[in-house]
Each structure stands twice: as C-alpha cells, then as structure tokens.
Design a protein around this motif. Structure first.
Motif, PDB file in Angstrom:
ATOM      1  N   ARG A 258       2.100  -1.037  12.286  1.00  0.00           N
ATOM      2  CA  ARG A 258       1.072  -1.183  11.353  1.00  0.00           C
ATOM      3  C   ARG A 258       1.775  -1.196  10.008  1.00  0.00           C
ATOM      4  N   VAL A 259       1.291  -2.064   9.131  1.00  0.00           N
ATOM      5  CA  VAL A 259       1.778  -2.325   7.744  1.00  0.00           C
ATOM      6  C   VAL A 259       0.450  -2.257   6.756  1.00  0.00           C
ATOM      7  N   GLN A 260       0.698  -1.863   5.721  1.00  0.00           N
ATOM      8  CA  GLN A 260      -0.372  -1.858   4.586  1.00  0.00           C
ATOM      9  C   GLN A 260      -0.612  -3.214   4.023  1.00  0.00           C
ATOM     10  N   ARG A 261      -1.944  -3.376   3.705  1.00  0.00           N
ATOM     11  CA  ARG A 261      -2.283  -4.687   3.236  1.00  0.00           C
ATOM     12  C   ARG A 261      -3.516  -4.406   2.312  1.00  0.00           C
ATOM     13  N   CYS A 262      -3.422  -5.300   1.063  1.00  0.00           N
ATOM     14  CA  CYS A 262      -4.461  -4.958  -0.073  1.00  0.00           C
ATOM     15  C   CYS A 262      -5.626  -5.561   0.438  1.00  0.00           C
ATOM     16  N   GLY A 263      -6.842  -4.888   0.390  1.00  0.00           N
ATOM     17  CA  GLY A 263      -8.258  -5.471   0.747  1.00  0.00           C
ATOM     18  C   GLY A 263      -8.524  -6.438  -0.340  1.00  0.00           C
ATOM     19  N   GLN A 264      -8.050  -6.309  -1.389  1.00  0.00           N
ATOM     20  CA  GLN A 264      -8.565  -7.061  -2.708  1.00  0.00           C
ATOM     21  C   GLN A 264      -7.628  -8.317  -2.541  1.00  0.00           C
ATOM     22  N   CYS A 265      -6.103  -8.506  -2.772  1.00  0.00           N
ATOM     23  CA  CYS A 265      -5.373  -9.940  -2.840  1.00  0.00           C
ATOM     24  C   CYS A 265      -4.980 -10.060  -1.727  1.00  0.00           C
ATOM     25  N   GLY A 266      -4.945  -9.188  -0.707  1.00  0.00           N
ATOM     26  CA  GLY A 266      -4.248  -9.758   0.609  1.00  0.00           C
ATOM     27  C   GLY A 266      -2.733  -9.452   0.568  1.00  0.00           C
ATOM     28  N   THR A 267      -2.162  -8.715  -0.436  1.00  0.00           N
ATOM     29  CA  THR A 267      -0.740  -8.651  -0.532  1.00  0.00           C
ATOM     30  C   THR A 267      -0.409  -7.559   0.543  1.00  0.00           C
TER      31      THR A 267
ATOM     32  N   PRO B 205       4.552   2.971   2.294  1.00  0.00           N
ATOM     33  CA  PRO B 205       3.204   3.123   2.017  1.00  0.00           C
ATOM     34  C   PRO B 205       2.952   3.520   0.650  1.00  0.00           C
ATOM     35  N   GLU B 206       1.956   3.216  -0.033  1.00  0.00           N
ATOM     36  CA  GLU B 206       1.487   3.497  -1.352  1.00  0.00           C
ATOM     37  C   GLU B 206       0.035   3.569  -1.665  1.00  0.00           C
ATOM     38  N   TRP B 207      -0.437   4.390  -2.524  1.00  0.00           N
ATOM     39  CA  TRP B 207      -1.968   4.449  -2.695  1.00  0.00           C
ATOM     40  C   TRP B 207      -2.484   3.106  -3.233  1.00  0.00           C
ATOM     41  N   LEU B 208      -1.736   2.422  -4.117  1.00  0.00           N
ATOM     42  CA  LEU B 208      -2.229   1.426  -4.957  1.00  0.00           C
ATOM     43  C   LEU B 208      -1.469  -0.012  -4.428  1.00  0.00           C
TER      44      LEU B 208
ATOM     45  N   GLN C  24      -2.822  -3.565  -8.272  1.00  0.00           N
ATOM     46  CA  GLN C  24      -3.163  -2.281  -8.781  1.00  0.00           C
ATOM     47  C   GLN C  24      -4.414  -1.711  -8.002  1.00  0.00           C
ATOM     48  N   SER C  25      -5.207  -2.456  -7.171  1.00  0.00           N
ATOM     49  CA  SER C  25      -6.091  -2.092  -6.264  1.00  0.00           C
ATOM     50  C   SER C  25      -5.981  -0.740  -5.564  1.00  0.00           C
TER      51      SER C  25
END
Length: 148
Positions: free
Chosen positions: A35-44, A49-52, A57-58
């Motif tokens: 599993r990898v993090q993906r931004c729900g706003q811009c898809g990056t 792992p980071e909180w934003l 910066q979402s």
C-alpha cells in the motif's frame, strides 16, 4: 522465530508510528498487500507516509493497494553491520525500487537471493511478504526478488 527469514533473529521488529500514520501500510503487509499513500484531492502518490500531500498540501491522504512490482532504480551491497546482530551477516543487498504503478515512488528494501548475484539498474523485481507471526507483535516485512 524460524531460520527461514532473510535477516537473523535479534533484529528490532518494525513498529507502526505511535500517531498511526503508517498503520495502513503495516496492515496491508499482513494481508500480503503493498500500500502507498495517494492524495484524494490531486491524485499525487507519495512515499514515505505523511499527513499532507507534498503537491497540493491537502490532508486528504489515502492508502491504496498497488501492484507489488517495480524496477531497480539503485542498489548497494553494504559490508558494514548497521546493527550488532548483523556483525557476521554481511554483505547483503539493498535496492531502491521504483513503482511505476504508483506514480514512480521509490521504496528501499532487501534484495533476496545470493549476495554475489548480478544486480542491474532497471531490472524487474517483485515484492515478497515475509511474515513474522511468532513475534510478540506479529508483523510482515516487504523484501524484493528478481522477476523470473
């Protein structure tokens, strides 16, 4: 623990961050998922792992299951022990794996197989999930091996 593990007994077990930031990653490994993090706003995509989001910066960061395959971006054959338990365990192979199915993020891990094997930049590798079920707090490591 069994002698079937890549690293010897006595290595410290990985622990999820106290704030829960990477808990979804470790839960995924227990299920044989990368599993990898993906931004729900811009898809990056981003790793670690980071909180934003690093891009917009979402705070809408989500964890997505990704294909456990990638290419070797870089590698090293360390000879020095990074932990006292590894004093008699060198050298070993460490790879930086680029995940094309996750925006090209890169993860570091051990490369399984003979320490003297040839390693090529761009070679395909796949994730291998190494469960440590007998640990006081069970966990699963992500290792890498060449795609055959």
């Amino acid at each position: 623990m069994s002698g079937a593990f890549y690293l010897p007994e006595g290595m410290p077990a990985p622990e999820p961050a106290a704030d829960g930031l990477d808990a979804a990653f470790w839960k995924g490994t227990r299920n044989g998922e990368l599993r990898v993090q993906r931004c729900g706003q811009c898809g990056t995509w981003q790793w670690g792992p980071e909180w934003l989001c690093h891009q917009c910066q979402s705070f809408d960061m989500r964890w997505e299951k990704v294909e456990g395959r990638g290419i070797i971006y870089s590698w090293e054959r360390p000879w020095h022990p990074v932990h006292p338990v590894l004093r008699e365990f060198g050298p070993y192979l460490v790879v930086m794996v680029e995940l094309p199915h996750a925006g090209g993020v890169r993860m570091i891990g051990n490369l399984l197989g003979p320490v003297g094997q040839e390693v090529e930049i761009g070679a395909e590798v796949e994730a291998v999930f190494e469960p440590h079920d007998e640990a006081p707090v069970p966990y699963t490591l992500v290792q890498w091996q060449h795609v055959s």
